[in-house]
Design a protein around this motif. Structure first.
Motif, PDB file in Angstrom:
ATOM      1  N   VAL A   1       0.851  -1.189   0.000  1.00 24.20           N
ATOM      2  CA  VAL A   1       0.000   0.000   0.000  1.00 24.20           C
ATOM      3  C   VAL A   1       0.888   1.241   0.000  1.00 24.20           C
ATOM      4  O   VAL A   1       1.731   1.394   0.851  1.00 24.20           O
ATOM      5  CB  VAL A   1      -0.913   0.006   1.250  1.00 24.20           C
ATOM      6  N   GLN A   2       0.679   2.127  -0.961  1.00 24.66           N
ATOM      7  CA  GLN A   2       1.523   3.306  -1.059  1.00 24.66           C
ATOM      8  C   GLN A   2       1.157   4.378  -0.047  1.00 24.66           C
ATOM      9  O   GLN A   2       2.023   4.998   0.547  1.00 24.66           O
ATOM     10  CB  GLN A   2       1.406   3.868  -2.480  1.00 24.66           C
ATOM     11  N   LEU A   3      -0.152   4.627   0.085  1.00 27.76           N
ATOM     12  CA  LEU A   3      -0.631   5.662   0.986  1.00 27.76           C
ATOM     13  C   LEU A   3      -1.646   5.073   1.961  1.00 27.76           C
ATOM     14  O   LEU A   3      -2.420   4.198   1.585  1.00 27.76           O
ATOM     15  CB  LEU A   3      -1.312   6.784   0.184  1.00 27.76           C
ATOM     16  N   GLN A   4      -1.645   5.574   3.168  1.00 28.86           N
ATOM     17  CA  GLN A   4      -2.548   5.084   4.200  1.00 28.86           C
ATOM     18  C   GLN A   4      -3.412   6.227   4.694  1.00 28.86           C
ATOM     19  O   GLN A   4      -2.908   7.153   5.338  1.00 28.86           O
ATOM     20  CB  GLN A   4      -1.751   4.502   5.363  1.00 28.86           C
ATOM     21  N   ALA A   5      -4.709   6.162   4.387  1.00 29.93           N
ATOM     22  CA  ALA A   5      -5.643   7.188   4.832  1.00 29.93           C
ATOM     23  C   ALA A   5      -6.340   6.726   6.101  1.00 29.93           C
ATOM     24  O   ALA A   5      -6.650   5.542   6.250  1.00 29.93           O
ATOM     25  CB  ALA A   5      -6.678   7.473   3.747  1.00 29.93           C
ATOM     26  N   ALA A  23       2.491   8.315   3.995  1.00 23.62           N
ATOM     27  CA  ALA A  23       3.205   7.458   3.052  1.00 23.62           C
ATOM     28  C   ALA A  23       3.763   6.258   3.807  1.00 23.62           C
ATOM     29  O   ALA A  23       4.096   6.355   4.986  1.00 23.62           O
ATOM     30  CB  ALA A  23       4.329   8.242   2.396  1.00 23.62           C
ATOM     31  N   SER A  24       3.834   5.140   3.127  1.00 23.71           N
ATOM     32  CA  SER A  24       4.307   3.915   3.773  1.00 23.71           C
ATOM     33  C   SER A  24       5.827   3.820   3.712  1.00 23.71           C
ATOM     34  O   SER A  24       6.393   3.460   2.687  1.00 23.71           O
ATOM     35  CB  SER A  24       3.682   2.690   3.100  1.00 23.71           C
ATOM     36  N   GLY A  25       6.474   4.160   4.818  1.00 26.69           N
ATOM     37  CA  GLY A  25       7.914   3.989   4.900  1.00 26.69           C
ATOM     38  C   GLY A  25       8.741   4.906   4.027  1.00 26.69           C
ATOM     39  O   GLY A  25       9.882   4.590   3.701  1.00 26.69           O
ATOM     40  N   ARG A  26       8.171   6.031   3.634  1.00 37.10           N
ATOM     41  CA  ARG A  26       8.920   6.964   2.795  1.00 37.10           C
ATOM     42  C   ARG A  26       8.354   8.352   2.986  1.00 37.10           C
ATOM     43  O   ARG A  26       7.310   8.519   3.634  1.00 37.10           O
ATOM     44  CB  ARG A  26       8.803   6.557   1.313  1.00 37.10           C
ATOM     45  N   THR A  76       5.755  13.725   5.524  1.00 46.06           N
ATOM     46  CA  THR A  76       5.291  12.363   5.737  1.00 46.06           C
ATOM     47  C   THR A  76       3.785  12.244   5.894  1.00 46.06           C
ATOM     48  O   THR A  76       3.246  11.143   5.808  1.00 46.06           O
ATOM     49  CB  THR A  76       5.937  11.764   7.001  1.00 46.06           C
ATOM     50  N   THR A  77       3.103  13.357   6.112  1.00 42.91           N
ATOM     51  CA  THR A  77       1.671  13.291   6.362  1.00 42.91           C
ATOM     52  C   THR A  77       0.942  14.474   5.744  1.00 42.91           C
ATOM     53  O   THR A  77       1.413  15.603   5.814  1.00 42.91           O
ATOM     54  CB  THR A  77       1.373  13.263   7.876  1.00 42.91           C
ATOM     55  N   MET A  78      -0.214  14.176   5.158  1.00 41.44           N
ATOM     56  CA  MET A  78      -1.110  15.209   4.632  1.00 41.44           C
ATOM     57  C   MET A  78      -2.414  15.114   5.420  1.00 41.44           C
ATOM     58  O   MET A  78      -2.805  14.017   5.853  1.00 41.44           O
ATOM     59  CB  MET A  78      -1.379  14.970   3.146  1.00 41.44           C
ATOM     60  N   TYR A  79      -3.074  16.244   5.602  1.00 39.69           N
ATOM     61  CA  TYR A  79      -4.292  16.280   6.409  1.00 39.69           C
ATOM     62  C   TYR A  79      -5.447  16.919   5.640  1.00 39.69           C
ATOM     63  O   TYR A  79      -5.255  17.692   4.701  1.00 39.69           O
ATOM     64  CB  TYR A  79      -4.062  17.092   7.686  1.00 39.69           C
ATOM     65  N   LEU A  80      -6.646  16.594   6.090  1.00 38.56           N
ATOM     66  CA  LEU A  80      -7.843  17.288   5.640  1.00 38.56           C
ATOM     67  C   LEU A  80      -8.690  17.566   6.878  1.00 38.56           C
ATOM     68  O   LEU A  80      -9.300  16.645   7.442  1.00 38.56           O
ATOM     69  CB  LEU A  80      -8.646  16.470   4.627  1.00 38.56           C
ATOM     70  N   GLN A  81      -8.663  18.804   7.332  1.00 33.93           N
ATOM     71  CA  GLN A  81      -9.486  19.217   8.466  1.00 33.93           C
ATOM     72  C   GLN A  81     -10.879  19.537   7.945  1.00 33.93           C
ATOM     73  O   GLN A  81     -11.031  20.370   7.052  1.00 33.93           O
ATOM     74  CB  GLN A  81      -8.887  20.437   9.160  1.00 33.93           C
ATOM     75  N   MET A  82     -11.877  18.876   8.501  1.00 31.88           N
ATOM     76  CA  MET A  82     -13.239  18.998   8.005  1.00 31.88           C
ATOM     77  C   MET A  82     -14.110  19.576   9.120  1.00 31.88           C
ATOM     78  O   MET A  82     -14.322  18.930  10.143  1.00 31.88           O
ATOM     79  CB  MET A  82     -13.761  17.630   7.574  1.00 31.88           C
ATOM     80  N   ASN A  83     -14.591  20.786   8.937  1.00 30.78           N
ATOM     81  CA  ASN A  83     -15.450  21.458   9.909  1.00 30.78           C
ATOM     82  C   ASN A  83     -16.826  21.714   9.316  1.00 30.78           C
ATOM     83  O   ASN A  83     -17.001  21.678   8.103  1.00 30.78           O
ATOM     84  CB  ASN A  83     -14.821  22.775  10.339  1.00 30.78           C
ATOM     85  N   SER A  84     -17.769  21.981  10.179  1.00 25.65           N
ATOM     86  CA  SER A  84     -19.146  22.288   9.743  1.00 25.65           C
ATOM     87  C   SER A  84     -19.645  21.267   8.735  1.00 25.65           C
ATOM     88  O   SER A  84     -20.188  21.608   7.680  1.00 25.65           O
ATOM     89  CB  SER A  84     -19.203  23.699   9.141  1.00 25.65           C
ATOM     90  N   LEU A  85     -19.458  20.004   9.066  1.00 25.53           N
ATOM     91  CA  LEU A  85     -19.804  18.942   8.138  1.00 25.53           C
ATOM     92  C   LEU A  85     -21.306  18.877   7.879  1.00 25.53           C
ATOM     93  O   LEU A  85     -22.126  19.160   8.759  1.00 25.53           O
ATOM     94  CB  LEU A  85     -19.301  17.598   8.668  1.00 25.53           C
ATOM     95  N   LYS A  86     -21.635  18.494   6.647  1.00 25.51           N
ATOM     96  CA  LYS A  86     -23.018  18.384   6.204  1.00 25.51           C
ATOM     97  C   LYS A  86     -23.295  16.944   5.775  1.00 25.51           C
ATOM     98  O   LYS A  86     -22.376  16.235   5.379  1.00 25.51           O
ATOM     99  CB  LYS A  86     -23.272  19.317   5.023  1.00 25.51           C
ATOM    100  N   PRO A  87     -24.537  16.517   5.796  1.00 27.03           N
ATOM    101  CA  PRO A  87     -24.851  15.156   5.325  1.00 27.03           C
ATOM    102  C   PRO A  87     -24.340  14.896   3.913  1.00 27.03           C
ATOM    103  O   PRO A  87     -23.938  13.767   3.598  1.00 27.03           O
ATOM    104  CB  PRO A  87     -26.370  15.110   5.398  1.00 27.03           C
ATOM    105  N   GLU A  88     -24.324  15.915   3.078  1.00 25.63           N
ATOM    106  CA  GLU A  88     -23.842  15.729   1.698  1.00 25.63           C
ATOM    107  C   GLU A  88     -22.335  15.538   1.607  1.00 25.63           C
ATOM    108  O   GLU A  88     -21.809  15.262   0.524  1.00 25.63           O
ATOM    109  CB  GLU A  88     -24.281  16.894   0.801  1.00 25.63           C
ATOM    110  N   ASP A  89     -21.635  15.668   2.711  1.00 27.14           N
ATOM    111  CA  ASP A  89     -20.204  15.358   2.748  1.00 27.14           C
ATOM    112  C   ASP A  89     -19.967  13.863   2.940  1.00 27.14           C
ATOM    113  O   ASP A  89     -18.813  13.414   2.875  1.00 27.14           O
ATOM    114  CB  ASP A  89     -19.521  16.123   3.873  1.00 27.14           C
ATOM    115  N   THR A  90     -21.014  13.109   3.183  1.00 25.72           N
ATOM    116  CA  THR A  90     -20.875  11.668   3.365  1.00 25.72           C
ATOM    117  C   THR A  90     -20.297  11.028   2.109  1.00 25.72           C
ATOM    118  O   THR A  90     -20.833  11.196   1.006  1.00 25.72           O
ATOM    119  CB  THR A  90     -22.239  11.033   3.688  1.00 25.72           C
ATOM    120  N   ALA A  91     -19.168  10.312   2.275  1.00 25.28           N
ATOM    121  CA  ALA A  91     -18.475   9.712   1.138  1.00 25.28           C
ATOM    122  C   ALA A  91     -17.280   8.925   1.644  1.00 25.28           C
ATOM    123  O   ALA A  91     -16.890   9.051   2.810  1.00 25.28           O
ATOM    124  CB  ALA A  91     -18.007  10.792   0.170  1.00 25.28           C
TER     125      ALA A  91
END
Length: 118
Positions: A1-5, A23-26, A76-91
């Motif tokens: 696996v290249q990336l781990q979410a 990233a896995s080991g890199r 080594t890490t990327m983020y996605l901060q998710m605020n004020s979430l809506k039902p349509e963000d379900t995915a």
């Protein structure tokens, strides 16, 4: 696996979550990276991107002002901060490295499910 979410889960509307992509080991290369999402019965679409060198960002109109993409300085890490979430963000949210345009990327994470209840 290249990336781990990771970081997905169930949250009520108006709540927050933070997704991580490692990233896995890199370290990540100096490419554009991003987050995509695929809602049930729909195509995968772009959510946000970040240029690893400059830090410049792009957001889909549907998430502007609520979601924030970032990366750490250790590459080594990327983020996605998710605020004020809506039902349509379900995915299922996918991270991607080395974006190639038209929704393609060289490397993908396995996806993490975000469910927003009303």
């Amino acid at each position: 696996v290249q990336l781990q979410a990771s970081g997905g889960g169930l949250v009520q509307a108006g709540g927050s979550l933070r997704l991580s992509c490692a990233a896995s080991g890199r370290t990540f290369g100096s490419y554009d990276m991003g987050w995509f999402r695929q809602a049930p019965g729909k195509e995968r679409v772009i959510v946000a991107t970040i240029n690893w060198s400059s830090g410049s960002t792009y957001y889909a109109d549907s998430v502007k002002g609520r979601l924030t993409i970032s990366r750490d300085n250790t590459k080594t890490t990327m983020y996605l901060q998710m605020n004020s979430l809506k039902p349509e963000d379900t995915a299922v949210y996918y991270c991607a490295e080395h974006l190639l345009g038209r929704g393609a990327a060289a490397y993908w994470g396995q996806g993490t499910l975000v469910t927003v209840s009303s």
